[in-house]
Design a protein around this motif. Structure first.
Motif, PDB file in Angstrom:
ATOM      1  N   UNK A 183       0.833  -1.204   0.000  1.00  0.00           N
ATOM      2  CA  UNK A 183       0.000   0.000   0.000  1.00  0.00           C
ATOM      3  C   UNK A 183       0.864   1.249   0.000  1.00  0.00           C
ATOM      4  N   UNK A 184       0.319   2.288  -0.640  1.00  0.00           N
ATOM      5  CA  UNK A 184       0.912   3.627  -0.578  1.00  0.00           C
ATOM      6  C   UNK A 184      -0.181   4.528  -0.031  1.00  0.00           C
ATOM      7  N   UNK A 185       0.110   5.244   1.020  1.00  0.00           N
ATOM      8  CA  UNK A 185      -0.963   6.031   1.623  1.00  0.00           C
ATOM      9  C   UNK A 185      -0.754   7.525   1.411  1.00  0.00           C
ATOM     10  N   UNK A 186      -1.875   8.182   1.270  1.00  0.00           N
ATOM     11  CA  UNK A 186      -1.910   9.647   1.137  1.00  0.00           C
ATOM     12  C   UNK A 186      -2.743  10.142   2.306  1.00  0.00           C
ATOM     13  N   UNK A 187      -2.194  11.119   3.030  1.00  0.00           N
ATOM     14  CA  UNK A 187      -2.860  11.478   4.293  1.00  0.00           C
ATOM     15  C   UNK A 187      -3.967  12.521   4.121  1.00  0.00           C
TER      16      UNK A 187
END
Ligand code: PLP
Length: 397
Positions: A148-152
């Protein structure tokens, strides 16, 4: 009294569990609900209503049981539910789906999410999602062997930086996972934000999986499905369920809609998870989807009152309360109560006050960002919320 470290159970090592799932532990919702029962606390942790949905829908399920609709239903779902889902998408959003090929019934939205990720992501692919995120997303991505790559999303508006989103999408990104209205923040993604997300999905040629289980529980603004934005209809799997809209969370009737090739892929994975589920509840949820618009408005209005009560009550106690536009949840920053760690706060709260809430850091990769945030649910009776607020006054003592 000793306080078991329930909120931090995720993360402990589980013997025999494969390495992809290490760190996931037990769902925080199960842990905190068990703690609520053990301590006699008011459970503002897990998002399940304490009243059932409309009687006529319960009667429809009973009638289906009595009519002998108790064996395995068709793999795709019973025809009247497939039709009802397609009609619902058309009626509320002007989106048209072919019931026989572009709709799939699942064991709740949970299975639709799992099937979509398992079907669409290759081992080694990346899946982009916003944090804080609903806990099953990360586990499903891990089970698929993807990462996963998360964007806050940042309070108070829970907005994101479009440049951060653009940078999170790499050549290895297979899909973007979007939840609107959003758990845990209560954010309802706006038209401009969705247009930007859609533009990036098209430009970078990635798929989208959207979790819209709170689609009818919107108090400010409006719910807009990502699939309705230019270029998105044929690259989006839209997921929802009857759990939240109709207050039958235990029936586990969910669905996915999308272009036939996408639904074919999701169905291939789904058939080896549960194969089928919830036979007599499927026709009941079909009739629920056909309820008049006044039902949906009434359900949202009833929750709006609860949102207002809980938000005002928490604010009066001194917590910083972030505005919530949809869902069952309100988020507070308990730093304003002098609490530096929401996990310790939530672990001790049942013993201090007889109330259970969820520390939002469990929804974050960046634990520091969620360190003092707490999620509270307001999908409870008004008298239950009032009792919880009365108990929480002990915090001041
Ligand atoms: C964002 C989100 N997605 C999915 C689910 C699960 O939906 P279902 O009960 O239909 O599996 C929940 C339940 O809390 C949720 O909050």
């Amino acid at each position: 009294m000793a306080t078991p470290n329930a909120a931090s159970v995720p993360g402990r090592r589980v013997p025999y569990l494969n390495s992809r799932l290490q760190g996931f532990g037990t769902s925080v919702f199960a842990e905190m609900s068990a703690l609520a029962v053990a301590t006699g606390s008011v459970n503002l942790g897990q998002g399940f209503p304490d009243t059932d949905g409309p009687d006529e829908i319960a009667e429809a399920a009973i009638a289906a049981i009595r009519a002998g609709r108790n064996q395995y239903p068709p793999g795709r779902g019973v025809p009247e539910l497939l039709r009802a889902v397609a009609e619902h998408q058309q009626h509320f959003y002007g989106l048209s789906f072919e019931p026989d090929s572009e709709v799939l019934v699942t064991a709740g939205a949970t299975e639709a999410i799992a099937s979509a990720i398992l079907a669409l992501a290759e081992v080694g692919d990346e899946v982009v999602m916003f944090e804080p995120y609903y806990d099953s997303y990360a586990a499903c991505v891990a089970m698929a062997g993807a990462s996963r790559r998360v964007v806050q999303l940042r309070p108070p508006e829970w907005s994101f930086d479009p440049e951060e989103l653009a940078a999170a999408i790499t050549p290895r990104t297979r899909l973007l996972l979007l939840n609107t209205p959003h758990n845990p923040t209560g954010k309802v993604f706006g038209r401009d934000e969705l247009a930007e997300i859609a533009r990036l999905c098209v430009e970078r040629d990635i798929l989208a999986v959207t979790d819209e289980v709170y689609e009818h529980l919107v108090y400010e603004g409006e719910h807009l499905p990502l699939a309705g934005f230019p270029g998105m209809r044929d690259r989006t799997v839209t997921i929802s369920s009857g759990a939240k809209s109709f207050s039958f969370t235990g029936w586990k009737v969910g669905w996915a809609c999308g272009a036939e090739p996408l639904i074919d892929a999701v169905r291939t994975a789904k058939q080896f998870l549960t194969f089928v589920s919830s036979a007599p509840f499927q026709p009941a949820i079909a009739s629920a989807l056909g309820l008049p618009d006044s039902y949906f408005h009434g359900a949202a209005e009833a929750l709006r009152t609860r949102r207002d009560l809980l938000s005002a009550g928490l604010s009066a106690l001194g917590a910083e309360v972030f505005p919530t536009a949809g869902t069952f949840f309100v988020t507070t920053d308990v730093a304003s109560l002098g609490e530096g760690d929401a996990i310790a706060f939530c672990d001790s709260l049942p013993y201090r006050c007889g109330v259970v809430a969820i520390p939002s850091s469990v929804f974050y990769d960046d634990k520091a960002a969620g360190r003092t945030l707490v999620r509270w649910t307001f999908c409870k009776r008004l008298d239950v919320l009032e009792e919880a607020l009365a108990r929480l006054k002990r915090l001041a003592g």
